[in-house]
Design a protein around this motif. Structure first.
Motif, PDB file in Angstrom:
ATOM      1  N   CYS A 138      33.193  33.082  40.791  1.00 17.49           N
ATOM      2  CA  CYS A 138      34.522  33.552  41.181  1.00 17.49           C
ATOM      3  C   CYS A 138      34.495  34.861  40.796  1.00 17.49           C
ATOM      4  O   CYS A 138      34.539  35.593  39.692  1.00 17.49           O
ATOM      5  CB  CYS A 138      35.726  33.023  40.466  1.00 17.49           C
ATOM      6  N   LEU A 139      34.603  35.819  42.169  1.00 18.63           N
ATOM      7  CA  LEU A 139      34.750  37.298  41.951  1.00 18.63           C
ATOM      8  C   LEU A 139      36.112  37.720  42.387  1.00 18.63           C
ATOM      9  O   LEU A 139      36.605  38.766  42.563  1.00 18.63           O
ATOM     10  CB  LEU A 139      33.656  37.914  43.152  1.00 18.63           C
ATOM     11  N   GLY A 140      37.008  36.486  42.474  1.00 21.56           N
ATOM     12  CA  GLY A 140      38.370  36.846  42.503  1.00 21.56           C
ATOM     13  C   GLY A 140      38.627  37.291  44.097  1.00 21.56           C
ATOM     14  O   GLY A 140      39.543  37.855  44.333  1.00 21.56           O
ATOM     15  N   ASN A 141      37.839  36.823  45.137  1.00 20.51           N
ATOM     16  CA  ASN A 141      37.752  36.840  46.373  1.00 20.51           C
ATOM     17  C   ASN A 141      37.932  35.601  47.185  1.00 20.51           C
ATOM     18  O   ASN A 141      37.224  35.552  48.229  1.00 20.51           O
ATOM     19  CB  ASN A 141      36.533  37.953  46.723  1.00 20.51           C
ATOM     20  N   CYS A 142      38.273  34.623  46.495  1.00 18.99           N
ATOM     21  CA  CYS A 142      38.289  33.323  47.155  1.00 18.99           C
ATOM     22  C   CYS A 142      38.691  33.078  48.344  1.00 18.99           C
ATOM     23  O   CYS A 142      38.056  32.127  49.183  1.00 18.99           O
ATOM     24  CB  CYS A 142      39.048  32.172  46.177  1.00 18.99           C
ATOM     25  N   ALA A 169      31.527  35.074  48.701  1.00 17.95           N
ATOM     26  CA  ALA A 169      31.653  36.079  48.551  1.00 17.95           C
ATOM     27  C   ALA A 169      30.516  36.477  47.593  1.00 17.95           C
ATOM     28  O   ALA A 169      29.779  35.830  47.059  1.00 17.95           O
ATOM     29  CB  ALA A 169      32.958  36.098  47.351  1.00 17.95           C
ATOM     30  N   ALA A 214      35.436  27.416  45.818  1.00 20.75           N
ATOM     31  CA  ALA A 214      35.998  28.010  46.946  1.00 20.75           C
ATOM     32  C   ALA A 214      35.096  28.540  47.748  1.00 20.75           C
ATOM     33  O   ALA A 214      34.828  28.344  48.958  1.00 20.75           O
ATOM     34  CB  ALA A 214      37.192  28.978  46.900  1.00 20.75           C
ATOM     35  N   CYS A 215      33.884  28.980  47.051  1.00 18.51           N
ATOM     36  CA  CYS A 215      32.689  29.781  48.110  1.00 18.51           C
ATOM     37  C   CYS A 215      31.797  28.681  48.366  1.00 18.51           C
ATOM     38  O   CYS A 215      31.331  28.484  49.588  1.00 18.51           O
ATOM     39  CB  CYS A 215      32.189  31.047  47.243  1.00 18.51           C
ATOM     40  N   ALA A 259      31.465  29.304  42.663  1.00 16.45           N
ATOM     41  CA  ALA A 259      32.391  28.567  42.416  1.00 16.45           C
ATOM     42  C   ALA A 259      32.970  27.832  43.589  1.00 16.45           C
ATOM     43  O   ALA A 259      32.495  27.926  44.668  1.00 16.45           O
ATOM     44  CB  ALA A 259      33.528  29.456  41.762  1.00 16.45           C
ATOM     45  N   CYS A 272      28.587  34.264  44.242  1.00 18.66           N
ATOM     46  CA  CYS A 272      29.645  33.196  43.873  1.00 18.66           C
ATOM     47  C   CYS A 272      29.166  32.084  44.106  1.00 18.66           C
ATOM     48  O   CYS A 272      29.064  31.375  45.379  1.00 18.66           O
ATOM     49  CB  CYS A 272      31.224  33.694  44.380  1.00 18.66           C
TER      50      CYS A 272
END
Ligand code: FES
Length: 158
Positions: free
Chosen positions: A122-126, A131, A87-88, A85, A83
């Motif tokens: 974004c893998l939805g694991n922010c 991630a 946050a990562c 994005a 990821c």
């Protein structure tokens, strides 16, 4: 007997189309299933799908080239999506990418026959970044040591 190359059928693709009633509105699902079965979308498979669904090859090529997840060549033995994005990135995704490129001796988003490193956003694991997804399994708080261990564990499973 002469067989023209562009008339060769892909029986697996033909069966998958038949299972979907040869319906053009199920094209995405059909493409996913053919790729899952064969690892990539060959010219023969795309010709067969176009014929079965009665749509143009240009239409199929447009769809396949639009979606990043469709592969036109035989893929790597292992795919690691990292990821990129915000946050990562804030918790070290870029360093993880640099280290992974070095360890796996490949470049992000380049073709590889062993381990392919791919960008994703974004893998939805922010909350648990960085991630990654290894062969479609999600992992959080991954550093390079953990990524090597995950990669090896997946290689042993396959
Ligand atoms: S920003 Fe990486 S999982 Fe959402």
């Amino acid at each position: 007997m002469v067989t023209l190359l562009n008339t060769i059928e892909d029986p697996k693709a033909r069966n998958i189309c038949r299972d979907h009633g040869d319906r053009p509105d199920e094209l995405l699902e059909i493409l996913h299933k053919v790729q899952e079965a064969k690892g990539f979308l060959s010219d023969g498979a795309l010709r067969t799908i176009a014929d079965a669904l009665n749509i143009s090859r240009a239409e199929i090529h447009g769809v396949v080239s639009f979606y990043h997840d469709y592969k036109r060549k035989k893929g790597a033995k292992q795919t690691i999506k990292i990821c990129r994005a915000e946050a990562c990135q804030a918790v070290g995704a870029n360093a993880l990418i640099s280290n992974a490129e070095e360890v796996f001796r490949t470049k992000l988003d380049e073709d590889s026959i062993t381990v392919a490193l791919e960008s994703t956003y974004c893998l939805g694991n922010c909350a648990l970044g960085p991630a990654v997804m290894v062969d479609n399994e999600l992992y959080g708080r991954v550093d390079i040591e953990r990524l090597k261990a995950i990669s090896n564990a997946h290689k042993e499973k396959s």
